[in-house]
Write an enzyme that holds these catalytic residues in place. Structure first.
Site, PDB file in Angstrom:
ATOM      1  N   LYS A  56      -4.875 -10.002  -6.688  1.00  0.00           N
ATOM      2  CA  LYS A  56      -6.322 -10.340  -5.957  1.00  0.00           C
ATOM      3  C   LYS A  56      -7.281  -9.239  -6.253  1.00  0.00           C
ATOM      4  O   LYS A  56      -7.004  -7.869  -6.521  1.00  0.00           O
ATOM      5  CB  LYS A  56      -6.135 -10.520  -4.409  1.00  0.00           C
ATOM      6  N   LYS A  85     -10.833  -3.582  -3.578  1.00  0.00           N
ATOM      7  CA  LYS A  85     -11.523  -2.570  -3.693  1.00  0.00           C
ATOM      8  C   LYS A  85     -10.861  -1.223  -4.556  1.00  0.00           C
ATOM      9  O   LYS A  85     -11.563  -0.528  -4.875  1.00  0.00           O
ATOM     10  CB  LYS A  85     -11.768  -1.708  -2.145  1.00  0.00           C
ATOM     11  N   LYS A 101       0.873  -1.247  -0.180  1.00  0.00           N
ATOM     12  CA  LYS A 101      -0.089   0.052  -0.102  1.00  0.00           C
ATOM     13  C   LYS A 101       0.900   1.276  -0.039  1.00  0.00           C
ATOM     14  O   LYS A 101       0.576   2.289  -0.612  1.00  0.00           O
ATOM     15  CB  LYS A 101      -0.781  -0.029   0.981  1.00  0.00           C
TER      16      LYS A 101
END
Ligand code: TYM
Length: 336
Positions: free
Chosen positions: A201, A204, A119
């Site tokens: 994966k 969102k 992230k």
């Protein structure tokens, strides 16, 4: 610590975007199964809004997303008569204990977190200290309630392991106060992949939303996304390591239908990808339509949702305040 009486199950989802099929298959579906099993247990499901703000969220959107996620828990089958649902920021004990854990957790432990690495690589300069400390808040969520089991997708296992390390360190330094939780993973469902890139994966924050089936997507969009889903070379509909795209679709099919993968492979042995995709789209609409109808019904009744969240908050605060008082006593904090 000894496990006495009911087993406690805790999990949560960030209201930071649209809930998608990965969240449903990897997490919520497991929660519903656990809820319906007969053994004695206490289930607690949290909307983790303090985690969501580790990355900037507009206040208007966040406010809406918190209610959306809570309503989707209910629409997917979480039953407030059997499980508690609450909003993380409505119980200040979470951030209180997170600060204590920040002070106990070596930087080196946090530095190992792969999700932070991924992230922060995207956030670059704007990466917040909160994003780095995020696992301490997650440890607080779990440990405040003497949790036995944490049902999550694969990406959260490292955070639950760190939670155990933090609990063990606290217990060593200040005496036995925390139970060490176990991760519950449905191995096949733990990592639903993007329909556009089966090596990453479903997420969102994926920029390519064609790869993500959102729980509230319109029927036509679901069908279009499935039709566009990438496939592997060859034509066989089989689950194999070197066929990540069709294997992902087979896992999704299996989880939504409750059928074993080999029975689905057998059914499609002589059929085409197009046949398989059409049937998968139909199955997905059949599963998601009732969830969407229920969701709309719940959102129309703000009083009901408010009541569920009020009851959840009261339950959470009552339980966590005892834990926090014990922690303060153990550490010599304040005049308790
Ligand atoms: P979050 O909001 O990213 O995801 C919520 C849950 O969905 C699972 N998940 C997936 N499972 C399978 N395939 C996927 N593609 C997929 N994407 C997401 C996640 O593993 C997770 O179970 N840190 C957590 C939220 C959290 C939490 C907690 C969880 C905060 N405190 C305490 C458990 C206990 C998170 O960001 O999940």
């Amino acid at each position: 610590m000894e496990n006495k009486g009911k087993k406690i199950i805790f999990s949560g989802i960030q209201p930071s975007g649209n809930l998608h099929l990965g969240n449903y298959i990897g997490a919520i579906n497991q929660w519903v199964v656990m809820q319906e099993e007969s053994s004695e247990k206490e289930l607690i499901f949290c909307v983790v809004d303090l985690h969501a703000i580790t990355v900037y969220q507009s206040s208007a959107v966040l406010k809406e997303k918190i209610l959306e996620v809570a309503a989707l828990y209910l629409a997917c089958g979480i039953d407030p008569k059997k499980s508690k649902i609450f909003v993380q920021s409505e119980n200040p004990d979470h951030s209180y204990l997170a600060w204590i854990f920040d002070c106990l957790t070596p930087m080196g432990w946090m530095n190992r977190m792969t999700q932070f690495k991924d992230k922060s690589a995207k956030q670059k300069e704007s990466t917040s200290v909160g994003l780095f400390n995020y696992p301490a808040l997650m440890a607080a969520d779990i440990l405040l309630y003497d949790t036995d089991y944490v049902p999550v997708g694969e990406d959260q296992t490292q955070h639950v392991e760190l939670t155990c390390d933090i609990a063990a360190r606290f217990n060593r330094l200040y005496g036995e106060n925390f139970k060490l939780p176990k991760t519950i993973i449905d191995r096949k469902a733990a990592r639903i992949m993007s329909l556009q890139n089966p090596l990453t994966k479903m997420s969102k924050s994926d920029e390519n939303q064609d790869g993500v089936i959102n729980l509230l997507d319109a029927k036509d969009d679901i069908a279009k996304k499935i039709k566009k889903a990438v496939t592997d070379s060859g034509r066989e509909i089989v689950y194999e390591q070197d066929k990540p795209a069709i294997s992902n679709l087979l896992v999704i099919y299996s989880k939504l239908s409750g059928r074993e993968i080999n029975s689905i492979e057998e059914e499609y042995r002589l059929k085409s990808y197009a046949d398989f995709k059409n049937d998968l789209a139909e199955l997905m609409v059949d599963v998601l339509s009732p969830v969407q109808d229920k969701y709309r019904e719940i959102r129309q009744d703000a009083g009901y949702l408010g009541k569920v969240l009020d009851e959840g908050r009261e339950f959470a605060v009552k339980k966590s305040s005892v834990k926090v008082a014990n922690v303060r006593r153990a550490m010599g904090l304040g005049r308790i």
